[in-house]
Scaffold this motif. Structure first.
Motif, PDB file in Angstrom:
ATOM      1  N   VAL A 166      53.685  97.079 -65.892  1.00 26.97           N
ATOM      2  CA  VAL A 166      52.286  97.427 -66.427  1.00 26.97           C
ATOM      3  C   VAL A 166      51.615  98.704 -66.071  1.00 26.97           C
ATOM      4  O   VAL A 166      51.835  99.127 -64.805  1.00 26.97           O
ATOM      5  CB  VAL A 166      51.078  96.361 -66.263  1.00 26.97           C
ATOM      6  CG1 VAL A 166      49.806  96.885 -66.673  1.00 26.97           C
ATOM      7  CG2 VAL A 166      51.646  95.104 -66.508  1.00 26.97           C
ATOM      8  N   ILE A 167      51.723  99.499 -67.061  1.00 26.08           N
ATOM      9  CA  ILE A 167      51.274 101.302 -66.661  1.00 26.08           C
ATOM     10  C   ILE A 167      49.875 101.304 -67.441  1.00 26.08           C
ATOM     11  O   ILE A 167      49.684 101.477 -68.498  1.00 26.08           O
ATOM     12  CB  ILE A 167      52.426 102.017 -67.338  1.00 26.08           C
ATOM     13  CG1 ILE A 167      53.965 101.851 -66.671  1.00 26.08           C
ATOM     14  CG2 ILE A 167      51.994 103.604 -67.160  1.00 26.08           C
ATOM     15  CD1 ILE A 167      54.861 102.463 -67.607  1.00 26.08           C
ATOM     16  N   GLU A 168      49.024 101.345 -66.523  1.00 24.44           N
ATOM     17  CA  GLU A 168      47.715 101.559 -67.079  1.00 24.44           C
ATOM     18  C   GLU A 168      47.321 103.028 -67.597  1.00 24.44           C
ATOM     19  O   GLU A 168      46.807 103.024 -68.667  1.00 24.44           O
ATOM     20  CB  GLU A 168      46.522 101.503 -65.705  1.00 24.44           C
ATOM     21  CG  GLU A 168      45.089 101.529 -66.321  1.00 24.44           C
ATOM     22  CD  GLU A 168      44.120 101.116 -65.188  1.00 24.44           C
ATOM     23  OE1 GLU A 168      42.879 101.086 -65.500  1.00 24.44           O
ATOM     24  OE2 GLU A 168      44.571 100.905 -64.119  1.00 24.44           O
ATOM     25  N   PHE A 169      47.828 104.057 -67.099  1.00 22.66           N
ATOM     26  CA  PHE A 169      47.675 105.456 -67.655  1.00 22.66           C
ATOM     27  C   PHE A 169      49.155 106.193 -67.902  1.00 22.66           C
ATOM     28  O   PHE A 169      49.530 106.739 -67.278  1.00 22.66           O
ATOM     29  CB  PHE A 169      46.723 106.265 -66.801  1.00 22.66           C
ATOM     30  CG  PHE A 169      45.593 105.709 -66.518  1.00 22.66           C
ATOM     31  CD1 PHE A 169      44.540 105.793 -67.526  1.00 22.66           C
ATOM     32  CD2 PHE A 169      45.188 105.233 -65.147  1.00 22.66           C
ATOM     33  CE1 PHE A 169      43.383 105.378 -67.110  1.00 22.66           C
ATOM     34  CE2 PHE A 169      43.927 104.598 -64.887  1.00 22.66           C
ATOM     35  CZ  PHE A 169      42.806 104.748 -65.951  1.00 22.66           C
ATOM     36  N   GLY A 170      49.784 105.782 -68.993  1.00 23.59           N
ATOM     37  CA  GLY A 170      51.092 106.231 -69.542  1.00 23.59           C
ATOM     38  C   GLY A 170      50.855 107.298 -70.525  1.00 23.59           C
ATOM     39  O   GLY A 170      50.062 107.440 -71.233  1.00 23.59           O
ATOM     40  N   LYS A 171      51.579 108.387 -70.039  1.00 28.16           N
ATOM     41  CA  LYS A 171      51.313 109.823 -70.978  1.00 28.16           C
ATOM     42  C   LYS A 171      52.608 110.243 -71.303  1.00 28.16           C
ATOM     43  O   LYS A 171      53.557 110.496 -70.543  1.00 28.16           O
ATOM     44  CB  LYS A 171      50.441 110.909 -70.041  1.00 28.16           C
ATOM     45  CG  LYS A 171      50.238 112.080 -71.118  1.00 28.16           C
ATOM     46  CD  LYS A 171      49.347 112.990 -70.087  1.00 28.16           C
ATOM     47  CE  LYS A 171      49.292 114.294 -70.933  1.00 28.16           C
ATOM     48  NZ  LYS A 171      47.910 114.743 -71.325  1.00 28.16           N
ATOM     49  N   ASN A 217      43.402 102.864 -57.580  1.00 25.81           N
ATOM     50  CA  ASN A 217      44.093 102.463 -56.209  1.00 25.81           C
ATOM     51  C   ASN A 217      45.419 103.444 -55.867  1.00 25.81           C
ATOM     52  O   ASN A 217      45.793 102.889 -54.938  1.00 25.81           O
ATOM     53  CB  ASN A 217      44.627 100.915 -56.538  1.00 25.81           C
ATOM     54  CG  ASN A 217      43.343 100.044 -56.796  1.00 25.81           C
ATOM     55  OD1 ASN A 217      42.381 100.157 -56.101  1.00 25.81           O
ATOM     56  ND2 ASN A 217      43.763  98.945 -57.440  1.00 25.81           N
ATOM     57  N   GLY A 218      45.632 104.332 -56.839  1.00 19.74           N
ATOM     58  CA  GLY A 218      46.659 105.147 -56.598  1.00 19.74           C
ATOM     59  C   GLY A 218      47.997 104.505 -56.836  1.00 19.74           C
ATOM     60  O   GLY A 218      49.097 105.174 -56.799  1.00 19.74           O
TER      61      GLY A 218
END
Length: 193
Positions: A139-144, A172-173
């Motif tokens: 799970v990648i919350e902020f994928g760009k 949370n880093g």
């Protein structure tokens, strides 16, 4: 003690492997719960599969005379690389060009705007099946989408979008959360598995 049962390969789940959703979509917190309907499948990826680069880079601190006496971590980028080969899938086109740059359907006609608008970070989930039906979910919350390889149009290979997705840290880093579970394991009423 080494155990052969802990050695595994990875395959995409039957219904796909990579899912993309708009920023703010509810994220899964385990490996087997159904995804929020906002997550859209990106279809088949090439036979090369998925590559995760997650190695720290460091600089050495040298003492007079040339001995390395310490190292300092300078960065630790977490990227995922894969090639999306369903080039007629509207969700794939939106992932490669941006939501606002793709309109229409195959039936009515699709318009894709290729421009320099920056792609936005968004949640991405990668589902796979390991040895003996064990599930793994990344799970990648902020994928760009930080890089797209050359797009080749030939009569011998699938048209594909070679994507490099950079996982940016959450509050949370953490750049990604990885969940693994055996969905067929029986739970012992005493609390152990």
């Amino acid at each position: 003690m080494a155990q052969v049962e802990n050695v595994t390969t990875a395959k995409p789940k039957i219904d796909g492997a990579i899912y993309s959703a708009p920023k703010g979509t509810t994220l899964p917190t385990d490996a087997k719960t159904a995804l929020d309907p906002a997550f859209k499948p990106l279809g088949y990826i090439s036979e090369d599969g998925l590559t995760n680069s997650n190695s720290p880079k460091s600089d050495g601190i040298k003492a007079w005379g040339g001995d390395t006496v310490a190292t300092v971590q300078t960065e630790k980028e977490n990227t995922y690389s894969y090639t999306l080969i369903e080039s007629l899938n509207i969700n794939v086109l939106k992932e490669a060009y941006g939501d606002d740059n793709v309109t229409g359907t195959l039936k009515t006609g699709i318009t894709v705007k290729a421009n320099s608008k920056e792609l936005l970070e968004h949640p991405v989930v990668i589902d796979m099946t390991l040895r003996n039906g064990v599930y793994q979910r990344i799970v990648i919350e902020f994928g760009k989408v930080s890089e797209i390889g050359d797009i080749s149009y030939t009569d011998s290979d699938a048209v594909g979008y070679e994507i490099t997705l950079t996982a940016l840290p959450n509050t949370n880093g953490d750049t990604a959360l990885i969940y693994i579970v055996d969905p067929n394991a029986e739970t012992n009423p005493g609390g152990g598995e």
